[in-house]
Write an enzyme that holds these catalytic residues in place. Sequence first.
Site, short mmCIF file in Angstrom:
data_model
loop_
_atom_site.label_atom_id
_atom_site.label_comp_id
_atom_site.label_asym_id
_atom_site.label_seq_id
_atom_site.Cartn_x
_atom_site.Cartn_y
_atom_site.Cartn_z
CB ALA A 67 0.57 9.82 39.19
CE LYS A 68 3.30 7.88 46.58
NZ LYS A 68 3.99 7.19 47.60
NE ARG A 69 -1.49 13.93 39.33
CZ ARG A 69 -0.38 13.65 38.68
NH1 ARG A 69 0.76 13.56 39.32
NH2 ARG A 69 -0.39 13.46 37.37
CG ASP A 70 -4.10 9.02 39.97
OD1 ASP A 70 -4.81 10.03 39.83
OD2 ASP A 70 -3.24 8.69 39.15
N GLY A 71 -4.46 8.59 44.86
CA GLY A 71 -4.98 7.91 46.04
C GLY A 71 -4.12 6.73 46.45
#
Length: 298
Positions: free
Chosen positions: A235-239
Amino acid sequence: MTSAGRFAPSPSGELHVGNLRTAILAWLFARSTGRQFLMRVEDLDRARAGAEAEQLRDLAAIGVTWDGGVVRQTEREPLYAEAISRLAAAGMTYECFCTRREIQEAPSAPHAPQGAYPGTCRNIDPAELEFKRTIRPAAIRLRAAVRDWTVEDQLHGTYTGMVDDFVLRRNDGVTAYNLAVVVDDAAQGVDQVVRGDDLLPSTPRQAYLASLLHVPVPEYAHVPLVVNSDGARLAKRDGAVTLADLAFAGLDAGHVRDVILESLGLPAGPLEKALAVFDPAGLPRDPWVWPGAAGVGA
Ligand code: GLU
């Protein structure tokens, strides 16, 4: 009618390496079987302004080309309405007034699989129906005559999954994904569906719906997802996982494309090189753990 594969992104944000990898695979499956490759923007829901243009730009940047113009689901409402009226005329739909909460709290029907709609509105009597119509707008559900359905998948083999009375049109008037995808694939001559294997559980519903609408069921290949180091879907939050983030970290689109190809055991370079040796039988069957920007050379 053409024989075609397709990529069908939802324009909810930028594509990440997992989406790009699925797009490359869908392109390779289609091109290696002499099919056209179509681009369909699934913008019925969750569309964010500007996301479509970013997604198409990123796909082009990694070499994913498509035939003809881009098709947008929001421009195809009459097709969906026609399919729903045909199902309604065959007695295969009903109005549902349940809220999400009522569905969660309803006792599930005996022997119903987990997550199946409990059937609350399936047989409401006419007086109650009149009353409910005054309270809130109805969703339209399929009156499914089966509880499960079997599909063939090129990577997963024979797969049987639940079919319940799933939603065809939401109570805010938006056509549901499961209906739109079946109608569009049929109308566009898509006879090969390659997409992430998170959608495999929805596939029996879609193939059953295709059979009710008397349209051909496409060939399916559900490909492994890209996951983060915890094993969760990327997901986007994975860097840094989008082309824009990775460019910022020093990796251009060609490099990202090569890293994706390498993860598939395919030669780096323009997609045509991978196409020349592409063999679905040799594809990895497990999710690819994204090594992070540093892990891919940024
Ligand atoms: N629009 C869906 C998604 O982005 C894909 C649907 C499909 O390929 O059938 O997850």
